[in-house]
Design a protein around this motif. Structure first.
Motif, mmCIF file in Angstrom:
data_model
loop_
_atom_site.group_PDB
_atom_site.id
_atom_site.type_symbol
_atom_site.label_atom_id
_atom_site.label_comp_id
_atom_site.label_asym_id
_atom_site.label_seq_id
_atom_site.Cartn_x
_atom_site.Cartn_y
_atom_site.Cartn_z
ATOM 1 N N CYS A 23 58.322 67.028 66.035
ATOM 2 C CA CYS A 23 56.880 67.086 65.775
ATOM 3 C C CYS A 23 56.216 65.809 66.274
ATOM 4 O O CYS A 23 56.630 64.705 65.930
ATOM 5 C CB CYS A 23 56.613 67.275 64.284
ATOM 6 S SG CYS A 23 54.866 67.257 63.860
ATOM 7 N N GLN A 25 53.369 64.670 65.489
ATOM 8 C CA GLN A 25 52.630 63.992 64.423
ATOM 9 C C GLN A 25 53.531 63.227 63.460
ATOM 10 O O GLN A 25 53.330 62.048 63.225
ATOM 11 C CB GLN A 25 51.802 65.007 63.623
ATOM 12 C CG GLN A 25 50.357 65.040 64.073
ATOM 13 C CD GLN A 25 49.978 66.411 64.578
ATOM 14 O OE1 GLN A 25 50.151 67.386 63.871
ATOM 15 N NE2 GLN A 25 49.479 66.488 65.788
ATOM 16 N N CYS A 26 54.535 63.903 62.917
ATOM 17 C CA CYS A 26 55.318 63.244 61.868
ATOM 18 C C CYS A 26 56.741 62.913 62.301
ATOM 19 O O CYS A 26 57.487 62.276 61.564
ATOM 20 C CB CYS A 26 55.341 64.105 60.606
ATOM 21 S SG CYS A 26 56.121 65.702 60.826
HETATM 22 ZN ZN LIG Z 1 54.920 67.448 61.610
#
Ligand SMILES: [Zn+2]
Length: 61
Positions: A23, A25-26
């Motif tokens: 991911c 984002q994270c």
């Molecule tokens: Zn994520």
């Protein structure tokens, strides 16, 4: 591609070269539905292991 240890019927198995999505984002690592299903079938006896490794085990707590 990542390697992951799975526990199957109380026995740990290592699966190498699994295609994973990270991911953006994270940073969490996920496997596609298809990949998850294929790994599940492999470790439950549908594939012959390609080798045997020794495993060092650490318990964090
Ligand atoms: Zn994520």
């Amino acid at each position: 591609m990542v390697s992951e240890v799975f526990e199957v019927d109380g026995k740990r198995v290592l699966v190498e070269n699994i295609p994973a999505q990270i991911c953006a984002q994270c940073g969490e690592m996920t496997f596609s539905r298809e990949t998850t299903e294929r790994v599940r079938r492999m470790v439950h006896g549908e594939a012959e292991p390609s080798g045997v490794v020794e495993l060092d085990v650490f318990a964090y707590a």
